[in-house]
Design a protein around this motif. Structure first.
Motif, PDB file in Angstrom:
ATOM      1  N   ASN A   1       1.254  -1.349   0.269  1.00 22.19           N
ATOM      2  CA  ASN A   1      -0.059  -0.137   0.481  1.00 22.19           C
ATOM      3  C   ASN A   1       0.925   1.341   0.114  1.00 22.19           C
ATOM      4  O   ASN A   1       0.371   2.249  -0.273  1.00 22.19           O
TER       5      ASN A   1
ATOM      6  N   ASN B   1       0.588   4.226  -3.097  1.00 23.83           N
ATOM      7  CA  ASN B   1      -0.121   5.463  -2.657  1.00 23.83           C
ATOM      8  C   ASN B   1       1.596   6.374  -3.183  1.00 23.83           C
ATOM      9  O   ASN B   1       1.764   7.064  -3.987  1.00 23.83           O
TER      10      ASN B   1
ATOM     11  N   GLY C   1       0.714   6.742  -6.868  1.00 26.00           N
ATOM     12  CA  GLY C   1      -0.946   8.418  -6.499  1.00 26.00           C
ATOM     13  C   GLY C   1      -0.214   9.555  -6.667  1.00 26.00           C
ATOM     14  O   GLY C   1      -0.705  10.047  -7.245  1.00 26.00           O
TER      15      GLY C   1
ATOM     16  N   ALA D   1      -1.990  10.776  -0.619  1.00 30.34           N
ATOM     17  CA  ALA D   1      -1.586   9.693  -0.646  1.00 30.34           C
ATOM     18  C   ALA D   1      -0.674   9.953  -0.417  1.00 30.34           C
ATOM     19  O   ALA D   1       0.082   9.111   1.096  1.00 30.34           O
TER      20      ALA D   1
ATOM     21  N   HIS E   1      -1.396   9.213   3.446  1.00 24.91           N
ATOM     22  CA  HIS E   1      -1.436   7.792   3.948  1.00 24.91           C
ATOM     23  C   HIS E   1       0.402   7.128   4.260  1.00 24.91           C
ATOM     24  O   HIS E   1       0.300   5.891   4.724  1.00 24.91           O
ATOM     25  N   ILE E   2       1.094   7.182   3.013  1.00 22.38           N
ATOM     26  CA  ILE E   2       2.631   6.697   3.249  1.00 22.38           C
ATOM     27  C   ILE E   2       3.221   7.299   4.735  1.00 22.38           C
ATOM     28  O   ILE E   2       4.073   6.391   5.237  1.00 22.38           O
TER      29      ILE E   2
ATOM     30  N   SER F   1      -7.688   4.808  -7.168  1.00 23.03           N
ATOM     31  CA  SER F   1      -9.000   4.946  -5.885  1.00 23.03           C
ATOM     32  C   SER F   1     -10.143   4.023  -5.496  1.00 23.03           C
ATOM     33  O   SER F   1      -9.624   3.509  -4.847  1.00 23.03           O
TER      34      SER F   1
ATOM     35  N   GLY G   1      -7.427   1.933  -4.083  1.00 26.57           N
ATOM     36  CA  GLY G   1      -6.834   0.966  -3.073  1.00 26.57           C
ATOM     37  C   GLY G   1      -7.464   1.720  -2.142  1.00 26.57           C
ATOM     38  O   GLY G   1      -7.522   0.694  -1.289  1.00 26.57           O
TER      39      GLY G   1
END
Length: 318
Positions: free
Chosen positions: A172, A176, A179, A206, A209-210, A253, A256
């Protein structure tokens, strides 16, 4: 629709790529997208199903200035090969007709081959980001107590991440990172101010989230994957239409949200099981905002849907 978008995206890539190790793989991915699109059109025609408009040469400017380095396209087809293999497997398992199953089987093979070949090329060029590595115990272990699931209780120790959880966090993070690169490139080149603002919002999300995934990995002394921000150049010359860029972001998206759902289901630590749904909610709201922009501009092409029986009954009464 996805394959017609891919055809446009990679046709631009073929116009700017100079690396002769990468170009043949982009050409193969382009040819696969064209072949898949043609096959689907033939199936729809035979069944008298309207063929989606999708994306055409009007949505791509193959003469636009370079926006991505050659290595971006290699990483792009690598990620698309990985995502495509899983996506087509779901389509295959949900199909009954022999010809449809055969079609998706072929799509799985093509996506898998694209992932394999691009992975080998990245390895040969020193571009492959190694997945996190952990030492494996020499004996089978069992959870000793309920603390194995603990992650949010401040009065109990949080165990280190297991192999499955590390795998999902790493995957993930990588998606990202892709992304961030795509939203940055699209934000630089979009014609509409609304679309540019939307891409900036996607980039910020993104990155957030990273950071979250990286912090979770670091908590178990696991090195997070590196970023590829240098793959984007500073051009503002648009290779793609705003419609294509918005659709591309909607696909990313959707992938994701699916990845987060699977990760939540397979993560046993309670903090992870709670984190993924929260981040998925961010993506869901982002997707909704994007859909609003697409509807307003007449870009959202919807799939066939079931008849509204209540509406038909009311019309009959009139």
């Amino acid at each position: 629709m996805a394959n017609s978008m891919t055809r446009c995206f990679l046709s631009y890539g073929l116009g700017v790529i100079q690396d002769q190790d990468i170009r043949p793989q982009i050409q193969q991915a382009y040819d696969d997208a064209v072949q898949m699109t043609t096959t689907i059109q033939d199936i729809f025609t035979a069944e008298e199903i309207p063929i989606p408009v999708g994306f055409t040469n009007q949505d791509v400017n193959i003469k636009a200035k370079r926006l991505f380095q050659d290595t971006f396209f290699l990483d792009y087809i690598n990620k698309m090969g990985k995502l495509g293999t899983a996506q087509y497997a779901r389509y295959h398992s949900g199909s009954s007709r022999q010809d449809i199953r055969a079609f998706f089987s072929n799509c799985i093979s093509q996506s898998s081959a694209m992932y394999d070949h691009s992975t080998e090329t990245k390895l040969a060029k020193g571009l492959l980001i190694r997945s996190p590595y952990i030492a494996i115990s020499n004996k089978v272990e069992h959870a000793g107590n309920k603390q194995y699931f603990s992650g949010v209780n401040p009065f109990s120790d949080t165990r280190s991440l297991n192999a499955v959880e590390i795998s999902h966090l790493s995957l993930n993070m990588e998606t990202n990172i892709l992304g961030v690169m795509i939203s940055t490139a699209f934000g630089q080149t979009a014609a509409s101010q609304k679309v540019r603002e939307y891409m900036l919002k996607g980039k910020d999300m993104a990155k957030k989230h990273i950071k979250t995934f990286g912090k979770l990995l670091a908590g178990s002394d696991i090195q997070a994957p590196m970023t590829w921000d240098s793959s984007i150049v500073d051009s503002t010359d648009a290779p793609f239409s705003d419609k294509l860029m918005m659709y591309h972001m909607s696909l990313l998206s959707a992938s994701g949200i699916g990845n987060y759902g699977l990760a939540a289901a397979q993560s046993l630590r309670s903090d992870l099981a709670m984190t993924y749904p929260r981040l998925a909610a961010d993506i869901a709201q982002f997707t909704k905002d994007g859909a609003d922009i697409m509807v307003k501009n007449g870009w959202l092409e919807v799939p066939p849907q079931a008849a509204d029986r209540n509406k038909l009954i009311k019309q009959k009464r009139k």
